[in-house]
Scaffold this active site. Structure first.
Site, PDB file in Angstrom:
ATOM      1  N   ASP A 196       0.657  -1.097  -0.063  1.00 38.50           N
ATOM      2  CA  ASP A 196      -0.032   0.022  -0.056  1.00 38.50           C
ATOM      3  C   ASP A 196       0.870   1.293  -0.038  1.00 38.50           C
ATOM      4  O   ASP A 196       2.087   0.949   0.161  1.00 38.50           O
ATOM      5  CB  ASP A 196      -0.766  -0.022   1.215  1.00 38.50           C
ATOM      6  N   HIS A 244     -13.756  -2.537  -6.722  1.00 42.23           N
ATOM      7  CA  HIS A 244     -15.059  -1.698  -6.734  1.00 42.23           C
ATOM      8  C   HIS A 244     -14.612  -0.354  -6.817  1.00 42.23           C
ATOM      9  O   HIS A 244     -15.614   0.411  -7.297  1.00 42.23           O
ATOM     10  CB  HIS A 244     -16.047  -2.154  -5.543  1.00 42.23           C
TER      11      HIS A 244
END
Length: 338
Positions: A196, A244
């Site tokens: 990340d 998503h």
């Protein structure tokens, strides 16, 4: 007889949320930790509220299943005691605070988002994404919210998918590390990497240390969107509540990167609130899609059939869907690199 009662339930849904959010903001449930009961008069003093609001708040929280009667007062329900006492391992208040502070007011303008197809919680003209906000406190609230949701979704995934034959997992966009922490706890032979952004890796490192798993989980800074390749050396790649956020071309590119990074026999896992193939529900997936309209550029929720098609296009085989019930996902789509 058909009545408008279901419509009334939709109209008043925000009453429940804002009551809940106000109680979390007042830290009501932390005050009632360990079985303590609070009368209306005591709530007046401790919460700094007049008698009428104190009575109405306690009554409403009891009606929502957050409190229960205890003599002349109220105490936490089992649900509130487990998840709404600040400092507890699975504190859910971060999720409540994030939605209250960041998304609730923008949702008031959802008609604008429908007309313009632009997010309402950040400005794409000045930020790379919603995850690069300059407000560190809001970021901390966001990742705390994601952790409290993801920890139980990870447990559901671990119960539904056998990872016993795998040795090293890469959590792409792994946030605060909830998935690797739970998956490594439940699979003693598994180690993991959280990939990340640098400031998010700092949060993940803290969670990993608290979990006592620093010898099995590492946090590696990177940007899965702009980096040319995903880190190698892993036989499982996980996209949990990631895809998503992006449009189809971006997701196809990410799955191509996943295929390139995995060895033969490697497993890719897509964990999401999956739409039905006929796009009529379920409601949590469809409404999360509406939230992507408010919060992202191009994001939406997809069906498992759509993910299966993209996985096939990337080269994966043995594609299957496994369903489960969890706060952040209702199933996973799996694919194998031959």
């Amino acid at each position: 007889m058909l009545t408008p009662t279901p419509l009334m339930d939709l109209v008043t849904g925000f009453w429940s949320f804002k009551t809940f959010a106000a109680a979390v903001e007042l830290d009501l449930f932390s005050r009632l930790a360990d079985g303590r009961a609070l009368t209306v008069a005591e709530a007046e003093q401790e919460l700094g509220l007049p008698e009428r609001p104190a009575d109405l708040l306690l009554t409403a929280c009891a009606s929502l299943g957050l409190l229960e009667r205890a003599g002349d007062g109220y105490r936490n329900s089992a649900l509130a005691e487990e998840f709404l006492v600040r400092g507890r391992p699975y504190y859910f208040g971060g999720q409540v605070s994030y939605c209250d502070q960041r998304t609730y007011l923008p949702w008031h303008r959802v008609g604008e988002a429908l007309r313009t197809d632009r997010p309402l919680t950040w400005d794409p003209a000045t930020q790379e994404s919603m995850f690069t906000t300059a407000d560190p406190q809001l970021l901390a609230t966001f990742w705390e919210a994601m952790y409290s949701t993801s920890i139980f979704t990870a447990r559901a995934l671990a119960g539904a998918v056998d990872l016993g034959a795998h040795r090293r997992l890469l959590d792409v966009g792994g946030g605060s590390g909830a998935y690797p922490i739970e998956l490594c706890r439940l699979n003693p032979g598994l180690t993991a990497t959280v990939l990340d952004l640098p400031h998010v890796c700092e949060i993940a490192a803290g969670k990993i240390e608290l979990a006592g798993l620093g010898d099995r989980i590492t946090a590696t800074p990177g940007n899965f969107l702009t980096d040319a390749a995903l880190p190698g050396g892993h036989d499982v790649l996980l996209f949990s509540m990631i895809l998503h956020d992006w449009d189809e071309p971006t997701n196809r590119e990410l799955l191509a990167k996943a295929y390139a990074a995995l060895p033969a026999g490697g497993l890719v896992i897509i964990s999401e609130l999956l739409l039905d193939a006929d796009r009529t529900g379920p409601a949590p997936a469809a409404l999360m899609g509406m939230n992507m309209l408010v919060e992202t550029v191009g994001g939406r929720n997809y069906s498992d059939a759509e993910y299966a098609g993209w996985l096939t296009g990337a080269g994966f085989t043995q594609i299957r869907t496994v369903r489960f019930d969890a706060p952040g996902a209702n199933g996973v789509v799996l694919g194998i690199k031959q």
